[in-house]
Motif scaffolding. Structure first.
Motif, PDB file in Angstrom:
ATOM      1  N   UNK A   1      -0.745 -10.607  -5.154  1.00 47.08           N
ATOM      2  CA  UNK A   1       0.204 -10.051  -6.111  1.00 47.08           C
ATOM      3  C   UNK A   1       1.456  -9.606  -5.372  1.00 47.08           C
ATOM      4  N   UNK A   2       2.646  -9.964  -5.885  1.00 50.82           N
ATOM      5  CA  UNK A   2       3.870  -9.574  -5.181  1.00 50.82           C
ATOM      6  C   UNK A   2       3.999  -8.058  -5.120  1.00 50.82           C
ATOM      7  N   UNK A   3       4.600  -7.589  -4.021  1.00 50.18           N
ATOM      8  CA  UNK A   3       4.776  -6.151  -3.896  1.00 50.18           C
ATOM      9  C   UNK A   3       6.055  -5.853  -3.151  1.00 50.18           C
ATOM     10  N   UNK A   4       6.507  -4.628  -3.304  1.00 49.06           N
ATOM     11  CA  UNK A   4       7.668  -4.141  -2.574  1.00 49.06           C
ATOM     12  C   UNK A   4       7.179  -3.636  -1.223  1.00 49.06           C
ATOM     13  N   UNK A   5       7.807  -4.073  -0.168  1.00 47.97           N
ATOM     14  CA  UNK A   5       7.387  -3.624   1.167  1.00 47.97           C
ATOM     15  C   UNK A   5       8.509  -2.840   1.810  1.00 47.97           C
ATOM     16  N   UNK A   6       8.110  -1.783   2.513  1.00 43.26           N
ATOM     17  CA  UNK A   6       9.078  -0.923   3.173  1.00 43.26           C
ATOM     18  C   UNK A   6       8.713  -0.744   4.637  1.00 43.26           C
ATOM     19  N   UNK A   7       9.746  -0.712   5.457  1.00 44.29           N
ATOM     20  CA  UNK A   7       9.543  -0.433   6.880  1.00 44.29           C
ATOM     21  C   UNK A   7      10.637   0.501   7.381  1.00 44.29           C
ATOM     22  N   UNK A   8      10.351   1.364   8.363  1.00 47.67           N
ATOM     23  CA  UNK A   8       8.993   1.642   8.849  1.00 47.67           C
ATOM     24  C   UNK A   8       8.237   2.529   7.877  1.00 47.67           C
ATOM     25  N   UNK A   9       6.983   2.769   8.133  1.00 45.39           N
ATOM     26  CA  UNK A   9       6.223   3.664   7.264  1.00 45.39           C
ATOM     27  C   UNK A   9       6.545   5.116   7.599  1.00 45.39           C
ATOM     28  N   UNK A  10       6.899   5.356   8.856  1.00 47.17           N
ATOM     29  CA  UNK A  10       7.230   6.705   9.280  1.00 47.17           C
ATOM     30  C   UNK A  10       8.331   6.630  10.325  1.00 47.17           C
ATOM     31  N   UNK A  11       9.360   7.448  10.161  1.00 46.30           N
ATOM     32  CA  UNK A  11      10.439   7.498  11.134  1.00 46.30           C
ATOM     33  C   UNK A  11      10.785   8.940  11.450  1.00 46.30           C
ATOM     34  N   UNK A  12      10.839   9.219  12.741  1.00 46.93           N
ATOM     35  CA  UNK A  12      11.259  10.538  13.203  1.00 46.93           C
ATOM     36  C   UNK A  12      12.612  10.364  13.874  1.00 46.93           C
ATOM     37  N   UNK A  13      13.561  11.209  13.513  1.00 45.12           N
ATOM     38  CA  UNK A  13      14.899  11.066  14.061  1.00 45.12           C
ATOM     39  C   UNK A  13      15.494  12.431  14.372  1.00 45.12           C
ATOM     40  N   UNK A  14      16.408  12.438  15.314  1.00 48.05           N
ATOM     41  CA  UNK A  14      17.110  13.674  15.656  1.00 48.05           C
ATOM     42  C   UNK A  14      18.200  13.934  14.617  1.00 48.05           C
TER      43      UNK A  14
END
Lengths: 111, 114
Positions: A1-14
């Motif tokens: 089934x088509x899905x929306x994909x997002x990257x990254x799952x987690x991002x830590x930034x200053x």
């Protein structure tokens, strides 16, 4: 089934750094969205995108935010200079018309 | 005013029982959608009901919509532990041009105890 994909799952930034959150919407969808959810709060609309331009944006979506559809498949959200209060889960969504499908989200942590 | 407010805020039931969650909204809508969110995860689309529909079914889900009362309910029958999640209603406001912005409520946290 088509899905929306997002990257990254987690991002830590200053704080003060730029971040780009990436999304691949469902391929035959025409409308694209970014929403965010601060921990423990409501899901809030940020911006909608249709026909290669922003169709609506909320007051949250200030000059620090921008969106792009650089090619036929990706949809990105850029935050130019992150603030601590930008820490949230960011959801991308897409729809053909009204039925919106969401990605799994990117958890952004600004330190 | 808040668009899309769910109640109760939290609901705890035993497996096998039915769970009913309600959503109220303030302004006229085109559609109302229900989503599920497992803790810290993405939003899963459950069902969409149009403003000219009164009831819709999908598996163990039943959604009703009363536009005169500006309210909707989500019924999950024969609940399972795996149904434990937060449930949100989202209403759309048709903007100028082609735009389907969703306004979410705060959600109902459903806990199904085995």
């Amino acid at each position: 089934e088509p899905e929306v994909t997002q990257t990254p799952s987690h991002q830590v930034t200053q704080m003060g750094q730029e971040v780009i959150l990436r999304c691949v919407p469902i391929s035959n969808h025409l409308y694209f969205y970014w929403y965010r959810q601060i921990l423990g709060q409501k899901v809030e609309f940020l911006v909608s995108f249709y026909n290669n331009e922003i169709s609506e944006k909320s007051e949250i979506f200030d000059d620090q935010f921008s969106v792009e559809r650089p090619d036929g498949s990706n949809f990105t959200l850029k935050i130019r200079s992150t603030k601590l209060e930008d820490s949230a889960m960011y959801f991308c969504a897409s729809s053909k018309r009204t039925e919106a499908f969401f990605g799994q989200g990117t958890r952004l942590t600004v330190v | 005013s808040q668009q899309g407010e769910e109640d109760p805020q939290a609901l705890s039931i035993q497996e096998g029982e039915n769970a009913t969650m309600n959503c109220s909204y303030k302004t006229s809508i085109n559609n109302l959608q229900w989503y599920r969110q497992n803790s810290g995860r993405g939003l899963v689309h459950l069902i969409l009901i149009r403003s000219n529909e009164r009831e819709k079914h999908s598996g163990r889900l039943r959604v009703t919509l009363d536009t005169s009362k500006k309210s909707s309910s989500l019924l999950i029958t024969a609940s399972r532990a795996a149904d434990t999640a937060s449930y949100f209603c989202a209403t759309d406001a048709f903007g100028g041009g082609s735009n389907y912005k969703l306004t979410f409520g705060k959600g109902t946290l459903l806990t199904v105890n085995p």
